[in-house]
Design a protein around this motif. Structure first.
Motif, PDB file in Angstrom:
ATOM      1  N   ILE A 202      -3.438   9.030   5.138  1.00 33.91           N
ATOM      2  CA  ILE A 202      -3.015   7.990   6.084  1.00 33.91           C
ATOM      3  C   ILE A 202      -3.529   6.625   5.651  1.00 33.91           C
ATOM      4  N   ALA A 203      -4.763   6.604   5.121  1.00 31.62           N
ATOM      5  CA  ALA A 203      -5.379   5.338   4.718  1.00 31.62           C
ATOM      6  C   ALA A 203      -4.851   4.820   3.388  1.00 31.62           C
ATOM      7  N   GLN A 204      -4.557   5.717   2.446  1.00 31.40           N
ATOM      8  CA  GLN A 204      -4.295   5.289   1.076  1.00 31.40           C
ATOM      9  C   GLN A 204      -2.827   5.248   0.670  1.00 31.40           C
ATOM     10  N   VAL A 205      -1.990   6.093   1.246  1.00 33.56           N
ATOM     11  CA  VAL A 205      -0.571   6.098   0.845  1.00 33.56           C
ATOM     12  C   VAL A 205       0.104   4.739   1.063  1.00 33.56           C
ATOM     13  N   PRO A 206      -0.163   4.042   2.189  1.00 35.31           N
ATOM     14  CA  PRO A 206       0.505   2.744   2.375  1.00 35.31           C
ATOM     15  C   PRO A 206       0.083   1.657   1.384  1.00 35.31           C
TER      16      PRO A 206
ATOM     17  N   MET B 121      -5.349   3.207  -8.748  1.00 31.19           N
ATOM     18  CA  MET B 121      -5.982   2.674  -7.542  1.00 31.19           C
ATOM     19  C   MET B 121      -5.893   3.681  -6.398  1.00 31.19           C
ATOM     20  N   PHE B 122      -4.715   4.274  -6.211  1.00 29.07           N
ATOM     21  CA  PHE B 122      -4.523   5.247  -5.122  1.00 29.07           C
ATOM     22  C   PHE B 122      -5.497   6.411  -5.252  1.00 29.07           C
ATOM     23  N   PHE B 123      -5.605   6.987  -6.436  1.00 27.76           N
ATOM     24  CA  PHE B 123      -6.461   8.161  -6.607  1.00 27.76           C
ATOM     25  C   PHE B 123      -7.952   7.812  -6.540  1.00 27.76           C
TER      26      PHE B 123
ATOM     27  N   PHE C 263     -10.149   9.571  -3.620  1.00 25.39           N
ATOM     28  CA  PHE C 263     -11.332  10.400  -3.876  1.00 25.39           C
ATOM     29  C   PHE C 263     -12.596   9.739  -3.323  1.00 25.39           C
ATOM     30  N   GLN C 264     -12.604   8.425  -3.266  1.00 28.48           N
ATOM     31  CA  GLN C 264     -13.709   7.707  -2.641  1.00 28.48           C
ATOM     32  C   GLN C 264     -13.778   8.053  -1.150  1.00 28.48           C
ATOM     33  N   ASP C 265     -12.620   8.075  -0.483  1.00 25.56           N
ATOM     34  CA  ASP C 265     -12.559   8.471   0.927  1.00 25.56           C
ATOM     35  C   ASP C 265     -12.954   9.929   1.103  1.00 25.56           C
TER      36      ASP C 265
ATOM     37  N   LEU D  98      -8.856  19.930   5.846  1.00 27.48           N
ATOM     38  CA  LEU D  98      -7.510  19.381   6.068  1.00 27.48           C
ATOM     39  C   LEU D  98      -7.578  18.009   6.732  1.00 27.48           C
ATOM     40  N   ALA D  99      -8.523  17.850   7.661  1.00 26.57           N
ATOM     41  CA  ALA D  99      -8.686  16.548   8.325  1.00 26.57           C
ATOM     42  C   ALA D  99      -9.121  15.477   7.330  1.00 26.57           C
ATOM     43  N   ILE D 100      -9.994  15.843   6.388  1.00 25.06           N
ATOM     44  CA  ILE D 100     -10.456  14.906   5.356  1.00 25.06           C
ATOM     45  C   ILE D 100      -9.280  14.450   4.495  1.00 25.06           C
TER      46      ILE D 100
END
Length: 330
Positions: A165-169, A112-114, A118-120, A157-159
């Motif tokens: 930030i969005a996916q790790v939590p 799910m995380f990956f 990659f979607q983001d 790097l910003a991407i």
């Protein structure tokens, strides 16, 4: 582990046997008898995805003349497509070939995380490519001074930073939940909204955080892409010659295809869930699969067909290999 997270829920249910420790991913509902036949086009798509995106990355890496913003962003898109396909296609093929549907919590949360990461990535890269097209059309004389290699690196790097930030939590927040209603997911891979539906814990924090991240990432990206094309269209309409307008718009066709391929299935799926909630499950599954499987397959095809520089470099590479294998005989 889930057992610790479920301690408060155990008091409200009769048997601990109702607590699950694994998930079961689904195939395509109603088409289980023909899964082996469905796997043939899926396998072909996976092969095309791997070859197409790896070829684009290799060509751009090798050719110094392609180390310009447009093609560097294209290489990022190809890498994102490659990553997304590696976490979706194999799981589907395992289901269709081996009926291997069981995933541990750790494996499911990792997938799910990956997938969402990659979607983001893909969404943000498509936005960066829209900005690239805007600068190329509206500020052609300052294009190379605005989009320098340093700026492109900072965008990259910003991407990555935004996606982290969005996916790790998300997997961290999921580990505090208990899953006791069912362990059967509706898709062939693990997705955050799908996992939340199976929890019998309070998922309010997870839902709010997931929704905020989706809106602030892909939702905002889509709006900014629309804004970019409004500004591009305004610039194009100010060009005096008809030929100049067509030439400017032609440079955007490949990118517009990437936008359509990525966002259209997602928007259609959202509309179907609200406007036609009683459609067969297979419809929703196929639409979700289109969102994750079609862009990685079609993006390299579109860019090779529509981008002369990429096409010429690929033909040159294959002709060189052919010449090496078959040297001229006099």
């Amino acid at each position: 582990m889930a057992g610790k997270a479920c301690s408060s829920v155990l008091t409200s249910i009769k048997s601990s046997n109702l607590i699950f420790s694994t998930f079961l991913v689904a195939g395509i509902p109603g088409l289980e008898a023909v899964h082996i036949w469905i796997s043939i086009p899926i396998c072909a798509m996976f092969f095309i995805t791997l070859v197409g995106n790896m070829t684009i990355i290799a060509i751009i890496w090798r050719e110094q003349t392609l180390h310009v913003p447009m093609y560097l962003f294209l290489a990022m898109l190809a890498a994102s497509d490659l990553g997304l396909s590696l976490f979706t296609f194999p799981t589907m093929l395992r289901i269709f070939w081996l009926d291997a549907r069981e995933l541990t919590f750790s494996a499911c949360f990792t997938q799910m995380f990956f997938i969402h990461t990659f979607q983001d990535f893909e969404s943000a890269i498509i936005l960066a490519m829209a900005f690239d097209r805007f600068v190329a059309i509206s500020r052609p004389l300052h294009y190379s001074s605005i989009l320098t290699h340093s700026v492109i690196a900072k965008i990259g790097l910003a991407i990555v930073g935004r996606a982290m930030i969005a996916q790790v939590p998300l997997p961290i927040l999921l580990r505090r939940l208990c899953f006791c209603r069912s362990n059967v997911l509706s898709q062939s891979y693990c997705l955050h909204p799908d996992i939340l539906k199976l929890s019998c814990s309070n998922t309010r924090i997870n839902s709010i955080f997931g929704l905020l991240m989706a809106l602030s990432n892909m939702g905002l990206d889509f709006l900014l892409i629309l804004l970019s094309y409004m500004l591009i269209l305004k610039t194009v309409l100010s060009i005096a010659s008809h030929g100049g307008r067509l030439k400017a718009l032609n440079t955007c066709i490949s990118h517009l295809c990437a936008v359509i391929l990525f966002f259209t299935p997602m928007i259609c799926l959202s509309i179907l869930y609200r406007a036609a909630p009683r459609l067969p499950k297979a419809i929703y599954v196929l639409m979700a699969n289109m969102h994750f499987l079609i862009p990685p397959v079609m993006n390299p095809i579109v860019y090779v067909v529509k981008t002369k520089q990429i096409r010429d470099k690929i033909l040159k590479l294959f002709n060189k290999k052919k010449g090496t294998k078959n040297p001229e005989q006099h």
